[in-house]
Structures are given as C-alpha cells and as structure tokens.
Enzyme design. Structure first.
Site, PDB file in Angstrom:
ATOM      1  N   LYS A   1     -57.166  80.941  -1.476  1.00  0.00           N
ATOM      2  CA  LYS A   1     -58.293  81.672  -2.068  1.00  0.00           C
ATOM      3  C   LYS A   1     -59.097  82.411  -0.989  1.00  0.00           C
ATOM      4  O   LYS A   1     -59.388  83.598  -1.122  1.00  0.00           O
ATOM      5  CB  LYS A   1     -59.201  80.693  -2.830  1.00  0.00           C
TER       6      LYS A   1
ATOM      7  N   ASP B   1     -61.191  82.185  -8.097  1.00  0.00           N
ATOM      8  CA  ASP B   1     -62.221  81.149  -7.967  1.00  0.00           C
ATOM      9  C   ASP B   1     -62.567  80.646  -9.365  1.00  0.00           C
ATOM     10  O   ASP B   1     -61.904  80.996 -10.348  1.00  0.00           O
ATOM     11  CB  ASP B   1     -63.452  81.690  -7.221  1.00  0.00           C
TER      12      ASP B   1
END
Ligand code: SF4
Length: 210
Positions: A121, A139
C-alpha cells in the site's frame, strides 16, 4: 451496463467534482512523502501532518533524520498510533536510503518494499504520487467504496486493487486512488454514508438495496 461502463460513468462524475484529487498529507520531497505515508498507517492525515510539521522542520532529510536516537524519534511521533514500531522502521529506512540508495527514495516497487515498514500500500502511494505511476493503493476508504459501490468487490486489498486496475478506464487510473480516498473520507463515509448528496448513487449497488 457492464462494469467498465459503470466505472467510466462513476469516474467521469468524480472527475467533474474534483479533476485533480490530491493527497492531504503535507510534504516537501519524495523522502518526506514516504515518511508521511509510513506514519499514516492506522492514523489520520491530520494527525500525521501535525507530527511531521515539527519533525520535518528540524529533520527534513534522511541524512539529518538518521542522527535521531530511537527514543528521540519515538518522542517526536508519539501522538501517532504504533509509534514504537514506526520509529524503528523509519530510522532503518533512513539508513538504507542514505547508505544503499544514494540518498534517494528508490523508484521500483521491489526496492520500495525492501524498506522496513513499507508494504504494497505504501509503495503504491509513493509510486503514484512521487513517480507518476498508475498504481492504486487500497486503504480502508478505497476498500469500502470499491466493495459498496460494486466497482471492485474483493475480500482483501490485493483482490480489490487488481479488480480496480482492470475495471477503471486507463485515463482515470492515475487519479483513482485519491479520488476514491477523498470520496470515501467525505461522502461514502464508514458510518452513515451521505447517500442523499451522492453524485453516483444511481450507479451504486449499496444504494439500490436501501
Ligand atoms: S450512494 Fe451511498 S453507499 Fe453508494 S457510493 Fe454513494 S454514499 Fe456510498
């Protein structure tokens, strides 16, 4: 309507509202962006910005930050969740940036993910924002919006990321992460999504069921 057409309509509308969605993190360099994103795991951008305002004013580069002792770093970021672990990872990352990567944030996913505390991420955000790549970091906001609307249903972030990349028109890929983050933060909120004000409600699977 197939999923690619639905995605096109959704991103047309999101782009109309905000054609240039940007991160709300405040930073002055690729290094500061990386540190801000590392700090943002399970923390709000607002709390990260309040910590980095002080941190970066005195320790704005990897070389300078590397002078901090672990305890000093912990004290500087203690308002942020998981600060023990983050302080350790940030100092190790500074060491690698200075001593292995020529004082530069590396540009490849493999090298980024070799830094302590940098997962897929974080790497996706840095690749997207610093190096202009069409990556999509999934996210909590992106995961929720993708699943609720039905544009990319998945059980885990990687699954959702792959489906988003497949379903979103190419021209919107670069902005997709920030579009969905801001939309999730302010409209399609975790509790009580603002469906009445939502510009994409007629395309949303969740809305059809309420
Ligand atoms: S209609 Fe509601 S649930 Fe669907 S995207 Fe909009 S805010 Fe989210």
């Amino acid at each position: 309507m197939n999923i690619n057409n639905i995605c096109k309509k959704i991103f047309d509308r999101l782009a109309n509202i905000n054609p240039t969605p940007k991160t709300e993190l405040i930073y002055d360099s690729n290094f500061q962006l990386l540190i801000s994103v590392m700090l943002s795991a399970q923390s709000t951008d607002k709390s990260v910005n309040s910590v980095t305002k002080i941190l970066f004013s005195s320790y704005g580069t990897a070389e300078i930050m590397l002078n901090l002792k672990l305890l000093e770093m912990e004290n500087l970021i203690r308002k942020i969740g998981l600060y023990h672990m983050k302080a350790r990872n940030i100092l190790k990352t500074c060491d690698l940036i200075v001593n292995k990567f020529g004082n530069k944030v590396p540009e490849s996913r493999e090298e980024l993910e070799s830094l302590p505390g940098v997962g897929r991420k974080t790497a996706n955000v840095v690749l997207n924002v610093a190096f202009n790549q069409p990556t999509i970091a999934v996210d909590t906001h992106v995961f929720r919006v993708a699943n609720r609307t039905g544009i990319a249903k998945g059980k885990n972030p990687l699954d959702v990321e792959k489906k988003l990349i497949k379903n979103i028109p190419k021209k919107y890929l670069h902005n997709a992460h920030h579009s969905l983050v801001l939309f999730g933060r302010y409209i399609c909120t975790k509790r009580n999504p603002k469906c009445d004000q939502c510009t994409i409600k007629n395309l949303c699977e969740y809305y059809k069921k309420i």
